[in-house]
Design a protein around this motif. Structure first.
Motif, PDB file in Angstrom:
ATOM      1  N   SER A 115     -22.847  -1.993   7.407  1.00 17.96           N
ATOM      2  CA  SER A 115     -23.256  -3.357   7.097  1.00 17.96           C
ATOM      3  C   SER A 115     -22.063  -4.173   6.589  1.00 17.96           C
ATOM      4  CB  SER A 115     -24.383  -3.367   6.067  1.00 17.96           C
ATOM      5  OG  SER A 115     -23.923  -2.885   4.838  1.00 17.96           O
ATOM      6  N   ALA A 116     -22.139  -5.452   6.860  1.00 11.39           N
ATOM      7  CA  ALA A 116     -21.008  -6.342   6.574  1.00 11.39           C
ATOM      8  C   ALA A 116     -20.674  -6.376   5.088  1.00 11.39           C
ATOM      9  CB  ALA A 116     -21.329  -7.752   7.069  1.00 11.39           C
ATOM     10  N   ASN A 117     -21.695  -6.260   4.264  1.00  8.82           N
ATOM     11  CA  ASN A 117     -21.393  -6.339   2.828  1.00  8.82           C
ATOM     12  C   ASN A 117     -21.570  -4.991   2.137  1.00  8.82           C
ATOM     13  OD1 ASN A 117     -24.180  -6.241   2.903  1.00  8.82           O
ATOM     14  ND2 ASN A 117     -24.413  -7.543   1.095  1.00  8.82           N
ATOM     15  N   GLY A 118     -21.372  -3.915   2.893  1.00 13.01           N
ATOM     16  CA  GLY A 118     -21.393  -2.598   2.282  1.00 13.01           C
ATOM     17  C   GLY A 118     -20.300  -2.490   1.238  1.00 13.01           C
ATOM     18  N   ALA A 119     -20.612  -1.812   0.141  1.00 14.07           N
ATOM     19  CA  ALA A 119     -19.633  -1.703  -0.937  1.00 14.07           C
ATOM     20  C   ALA A 119     -18.478  -0.803  -0.517  1.00 14.07           C
ATOM     21  CB  ALA A 119     -20.295  -1.152  -2.186  1.00 14.07           C
ATOM     22  N   LEU A 120     -17.313  -1.136  -1.002  1.00 18.24           N
ATOM     23  CA  LEU A 120     -16.124  -0.328  -0.745  1.00 18.24           C
ATOM     24  C   LEU A 120     -15.651   0.282  -2.040  1.00 18.24           C
ATOM     25  CD1 LEU A 120     -13.806  -2.401   1.618  1.00 18.24           C
ATOM     26  CD2 LEU A 120     -15.127  -0.340   2.158  1.00 18.24           C
ATOM     27  N   LEU A 121     -15.281   1.534  -1.974  1.00 18.34           N
ATOM     28  CA  LEU A 121     -14.708   2.182  -3.150  1.00 18.34           C
ATOM     29  C   LEU A 121     -13.210   2.322  -2.938  1.00 18.34           C
ATOM     30  CD1 LEU A 121     -15.810   3.610  -5.806  1.00 18.34           C
ATOM     31  CD2 LEU A 121     -15.150   5.703  -4.646  1.00 18.34           C
ATOM     32  N   LEU A 122     -12.463   1.791  -3.882  1.00 17.15           N
ATOM     33  CA  LEU A 122     -11.011   1.816  -3.752  1.00 17.15           C
ATOM     34  C   LEU A 122     -10.404   2.452  -4.991  1.00 17.15           C
ATOM     35  CD1 LEU A 122     -10.849  -1.905  -2.692  1.00 17.15           C
ATOM     36  CD2 LEU A 122     -10.493   0.025  -1.151  1.00 17.15           C
ATOM     37  N   ASN A 123      -9.233   2.987  -4.804  1.00 13.24           N
ATOM     38  CA  ASN A 123      -8.526   3.587  -5.932  1.00 13.24           C
ATOM     39  C   ASN A 123      -7.170   2.913  -6.053  1.00 13.24           C
ATOM     40  OD1 ASN A 123      -7.095   5.155  -7.735  1.00 13.24           O
ATOM     41  ND2 ASN A 123      -7.879   7.090  -6.915  1.00 13.24           N
ATOM     42  N   ASN A 124      -6.906   2.326  -7.182  1.00 17.98           N
ATOM     43  CA  ASN A 124      -5.664   1.561  -7.279  1.00 17.98           C
ATOM     44  C   ASN A 124      -4.420   2.448  -7.294  1.00 17.98           C
ATOM     45  OD1 ASN A 124      -5.644   2.433  -9.923  1.00 17.98           O
ATOM     46  ND2 ASN A 124      -5.984   0.413 -10.831  1.00 17.98           N
ATOM     47  N   ALA A 125      -4.622   3.737  -7.396  1.00 16.85           N
ATOM     48  CA  ALA A 125      -3.473   4.638  -7.260  1.00 16.85           C
ATOM     49  C   ALA A 125      -2.850   4.471  -5.871  1.00 16.85           C
ATOM     50  CB  ALA A 125      -3.914   6.086  -7.462  1.00 16.85           C
ATOM     51  N   ASP A 126      -3.682   4.078  -4.905  1.00 17.67           N
ATOM     52  CA  ASP A 126      -3.193   3.944  -3.529  1.00 17.67           C
ATOM     53  C   ASP A 126      -2.099   2.899  -3.390  1.00 17.67           C
ATOM     54  OD1 ASP A 126      -4.891   5.895  -2.755  1.00 17.67           O
ATOM     55  OD2 ASP A 126      -6.453   4.555  -1.989  1.00 17.67           O
ATOM     56  N   TRP A 127      -2.131   1.882  -4.213  1.00 18.02           N
ATOM     57  CA  TRP A 127      -1.035   0.909  -4.117  1.00 18.02           C
ATOM     58  C   TRP A 127      -0.136   0.904  -5.348  1.00 18.02           C
ATOM     59  CZ3 TRP A 127      -6.234  -0.518  -3.779  1.00 18.02           C
ATOM     60  CH2 TRP A 127      -6.801  -1.166  -4.884  1.00 18.02           C
ATOM     61  N   LEU A 128      -0.719   1.169  -6.518  1.00 20.27           N
ATOM     62  CA  LEU A 128       0.115   1.111  -7.720  1.00 20.27           C
ATOM     63  C   LEU A 128       1.150   2.236  -7.755  1.00 20.27           C
ATOM     64  CD1 LEU A 128      -2.392   0.091 -10.547  1.00 20.27           C
ATOM     65  CD2 LEU A 128      -0.781  -1.337  -9.287  1.00 20.27           C
ATOM     66  N   ASN A 129       0.767   3.390  -7.245  1.00 14.51           N
ATOM     67  CA  ASN A 129       1.703   4.507  -7.289  1.00 14.51           C
ATOM     68  C   ASN A 129       2.916   4.291  -6.388  1.00 14.51           C
ATOM     69  OD1 ASN A 129      -0.035   5.668  -9.032  1.00 14.51           O
ATOM     70  ND2 ASN A 129      -0.474   7.490  -7.805  1.00 14.51           N
ATOM     71  N   LYS A 130       2.787   3.367  -5.467  1.00 14.53           N
ATOM     72  CA  LYS A 130       3.898   3.135  -4.549  1.00 14.53           C
ATOM     73  C   LYS A 130       4.897   2.132  -5.085  1.00 14.53           C
ATOM     74  CE  LYS A 130       1.130   3.768  -0.385  1.00 14.53           C
ATOM     75  NZ  LYS A 130       0.278   2.907   0.439  1.00 14.53           N
ATOM     76  N   LEU A 131       4.526   1.481  -6.173  1.00 14.31           N
ATOM     77  CA  LEU A 131       5.377   0.402  -6.663  1.00 14.31           C
ATOM     78  C   LEU A 131       6.750   0.891  -7.082  1.00 14.31           C
ATOM     79  CD1 LEU A 131       2.873  -1.654  -8.818  1.00 14.31           C
ATOM     80  CD2 LEU A 131       3.873  -2.288  -6.617  1.00 14.31           C
ATOM     81  N   ASN A 132       7.689   0.035  -6.827  1.00 19.26           N
ATOM     82  CA  ASN A 132       9.053   0.292  -7.279  1.00 19.26           C
ATOM     83  C   ASN A 132       9.279  -0.531  -8.552  1.00 19.26           C
ATOM     84  OD1 ASN A 132      11.848  -1.001  -7.400  1.00 19.26           O
ATOM     85  ND2 ASN A 132      12.216   0.796  -6.118  1.00 19.26           N
ATOM     86  N   TYR A 133       9.771   0.129  -9.556  1.00 18.71           N
ATOM     87  CA  TYR A 133       9.827  -0.502 -10.872  1.00 18.71           C
ATOM     88  C   TYR A 133      10.622  -1.813 -10.859  1.00 18.71           C
ATOM     89  CZ  TYR A 133       9.993  -0.834 -15.986  1.00 18.71           C
ATOM     90  OH  TYR A 133       9.858  -1.251 -17.280  1.00 18.71           O
ATOM     91  N   ILE A 134      11.799  -1.760 -10.297  1.00 16.95           N
ATOM     92  CA  ILE A 134      12.650  -2.956 -10.315  1.00 16.95           C
ATOM     93  C   ILE A 134      12.011  -4.089  -9.506  1.00 16.95           C
ATOM     94  CG2 ILE A 134      14.886  -3.905  -9.628  1.00 16.95           C
ATOM     95  CD1 ILE A 134      15.005  -2.054 -12.053  1.00 16.95           C
ATOM     96  N   ASN A 135      11.498  -3.748  -8.343  1.00 18.08           N
ATOM     97  CA  ASN A 135      10.852  -4.780  -7.537  1.00 18.08           C
ATOM     98  C   ASN A 135       9.653  -5.382  -8.246  1.00 18.08           C
ATOM     99  OD1 ASN A 135      12.689  -4.302  -5.559  1.00 18.08           O
ATOM    100  ND2 ASN A 135      11.325  -3.032  -4.300  1.00 18.08           N
ATOM    101  N   PHE A 136       8.914  -4.508  -8.891  1.00 21.56           N
ATOM    102  CA  PHE A 136       7.726  -4.962  -9.603  1.00 21.56           C
ATOM    103  C   PHE A 136       8.109  -5.936 -10.714  1.00 21.56           C
ATOM    104  CE2 PHE A 136       4.458  -4.510 -12.945  1.00 21.56           C
ATOM    105  CZ  PHE A 136       3.326  -4.841 -12.224  1.00 21.56           C
ATOM    106  N   LEU A 137       9.122  -5.575 -11.450  1.00 20.65           N
ATOM    107  CA  LEU A 137       9.569  -6.455 -12.532  1.00 20.65           C
ATOM    108  C   LEU A 137       9.974  -7.815 -11.989  1.00 20.65           C
ATOM    109  CD1 LEU A 137      11.714  -4.134 -14.843  1.00 20.65           C
ATOM    110  CD2 LEU A 137       9.430  -5.055 -15.262  1.00 20.65           C
ATOM    111  N   ARG A 138      10.708  -7.799 -10.882  1.00 23.67           N
ATOM    112  CA  ARG A 138      11.205  -9.066 -10.333  1.00 23.67           C
ATOM    113  C   ARG A 138      10.076  -9.901  -9.720  1.00 23.67           C
ATOM    114  NH1 ARG A 138      16.724  -9.902  -9.249  1.00 23.67           N
ATOM    115  NH2 ARG A 138      16.043 -11.220  -7.531  1.00 23.67           N
TER     116      ARG A 138
END
Length: 411
Positions: A115-138
């Motif tokens: 269904s179009a409005n079916g709930a999605l379960l997401l885990n922010n580890a999927d994007w936060l863990n990829k962050l690069n510290y220096i880039n994030f700061l900037r």
RNA sequence: GGCGAGGUUCCCGAGUGGUCAAAGGGGGCAGACUGUAAAUCUGUUGGCGGAUGCCUUCGGUGGUUCAAAUCCACCCCUCGCCA
């Protein structure tokens, strides 16, 4: 139907940004919104219920829920509403928790991806863990004013007792979540507890700066009981969990039926789907009639969390025990071999083995205070043996205190 | 990094060699009263097959002593001021 107004009518809204615009948006086309839950235990508890109900209401109105499990942010720990730093959990543990949390949420939300409005379960580890510290700061850090962060209520409080840099970063991470979900899923609304206001607003600001777009947020009240207790972990008798292995449906039902009179109708608005005009009828009940309100509340709330069948069983058990109607089949019970009576078994053994009492000392204490009952007879000396002639249909009804019952079936 | 204060049982908080399973308060639990409510009063609040007994508990590890939450050493953590 005005979605926002109906939420307000149910006391589910505490603060919001741009009410007018938000109201319009919720009335118009389906939108995507998100609610975050930090994984801090393997089960949700009562404190998580209000955000879940809001998500559910919004989904019923056609909007698409994105449920964010804070797999990464849980590793950091939100200082909001906490006086001390959270303990750090391992990645594996949090991943396991996320799985069981989803199971519980399925009672409240439709996760059907057809269904179009079916709930999605997401885990922010999927994007936060990829962050690069220096880039994030900037990219992100430069948009945050420390001066302003220090004025955030959540931070201000912790300045008294201490706040590590780790936790201080939480606001940036949650803001980044919002930005990410806006870009990736077109989420334009974030909902959270009242303590999340600062984090939500920070995310809105970030999106305005990075994307020149307006997004919205609202918070739900942090529900407290009339006696001032938070609806979270610490309730009399321990935490109330949604996991039936931790808090049985019977106990869950009992929690609701035992709420303070003053909270009964209010909780109905928050924790059931009953229409507000029907709740208004219950609000008129006073005195002992308030029990009818609580019975309805308990049944509905249990049905939502554990299903109709379990709610029915819990209700039957309650009726059998407290008003002598119905059968006791659904009272929590344990099977014990009949042979143990001949071997010699005492009330102390029964009360500890069923978990009604945590220790033998507790049984003795309760006995001394007159709080032990077998078959509704007060037990004066819990050391005495149980004899076969005490049984009724090969079974015994134990009671500790006024309300805690357990049945023993001898087989 | 320097100086100062501190880490006590579910929480807050006394205790600075034995009388300490550790005051007091909160909370919880039980009894009475009730409506499986609230308020109130009273009692209770580490574990152990029943005990002038044993075990676990006062941040951690060692030590002194007949005896340690209390003294000593080292370590860990928190807060404050200074850098």
């Amino acid at each position: 139907m005005e979605t926002l107004q109906s939420l307000i009518d149910r006391s589910l809204v505490y603060q919001m940004t741009n009410e007018e615009k938000l109201n319009e948006l919720l009335k118009a086309d389906p939108l995507s919104f998100y609610i975050g839950f930090d994984a801090t235990a393997s089960s949700l508890h009562l404190g998580h219920l209000v955000p879940l109900m809001i998500a559910s209401h919004l989904q019923r109105a056609g909007h698409k829920p994105h449920i964010l499990i804070g797999g990464a942010t849980a590793l950091v720990g939100d200082p909001s509403g906490r006086s001390t730093e959270r303990s750090l959990e391992s990645r594996d543990t949090i991943d396991q928790w996320a799985v069981s949390l989803k199971t519980q949420m399925k009672r409240f939300l439709d996760f059907n991806d057809e269904s179009a409005n079916g709930a999605l379960l997401l885990n922010n580890a999927d994007w936060l863990n990829k962050l690069n510290y220096i880039n994030f700061l900037r990219d992100i850090g430069k948009h945050f004013s420390v001066n302003r962060m220090l004025t955030a209520e959540s931070v201000k409080q912790r300045l008294e007792t201490g706040l590590s840099f780790l936790e201080f970063n939480y606001m940036l991470l949650q803001s980044y979540d919002f930005l990410h979900l806006f870009r990736d899923k077109n989420c334009i609304l974030q909902v959270g507890g009242a303590d999340q206001w600062g984090n939500i607003v920070a995310g809105i600001d970030l999106i305005r700066r990075k994307e020149s777009s307006e997004v919205y947020g609202f918070t739900c009240p942090l529900v407290t009981t009339s006696t001032g207790e938070k609806m979270s972990k610490s309730q009399p008798g321990g935490a109330i969990w949604l996991d039936p292995d931790l808090t049985s449906p019977y106990q869950y039902y009992q929690f609701w039926i035992n709420v303070d009179d003053r909270d009964a109708a209010y909780f109905m608005k928050l924790y059931t789907y009953l229409p507000v005009n029907e709740i208004a009828e219950y609000e008129k009940l006073t005195g002992a009639d308030t029990r009818r309100t609580k019975e309805k509340l308990a049944f509905e709330a249990t049905a939502i969390a554990h299903g109709f069948e379990e709610a029915k069983k819990a209700q039957n058990a309650a009726k059998a025990l407290f008003s002598g109607k119905g059968n006791q089949q659904n009272v929590p019970s344990t099977e014990v071999p009949l042979s143990r009576i001949n071997e010699g078994i005492s009330a102390i053994d029964l009360f500890t083995e069923t978990g009604l009492c945590p220790s033998r000392g507790e049984v003795k204490r309760l006995g001394k205070q007159g709080g032990l009952y077998i078959q509704d007879e007060r037990v004066s000396s819990p050391e005495e043996r149980i004899t076969e002639d005490m049984l009724d249909n090969n079974s015994l009804l134990l009671r500790a205190g006024k309300k805690r019952y357990h049945r023993i079936n001898f087989v």
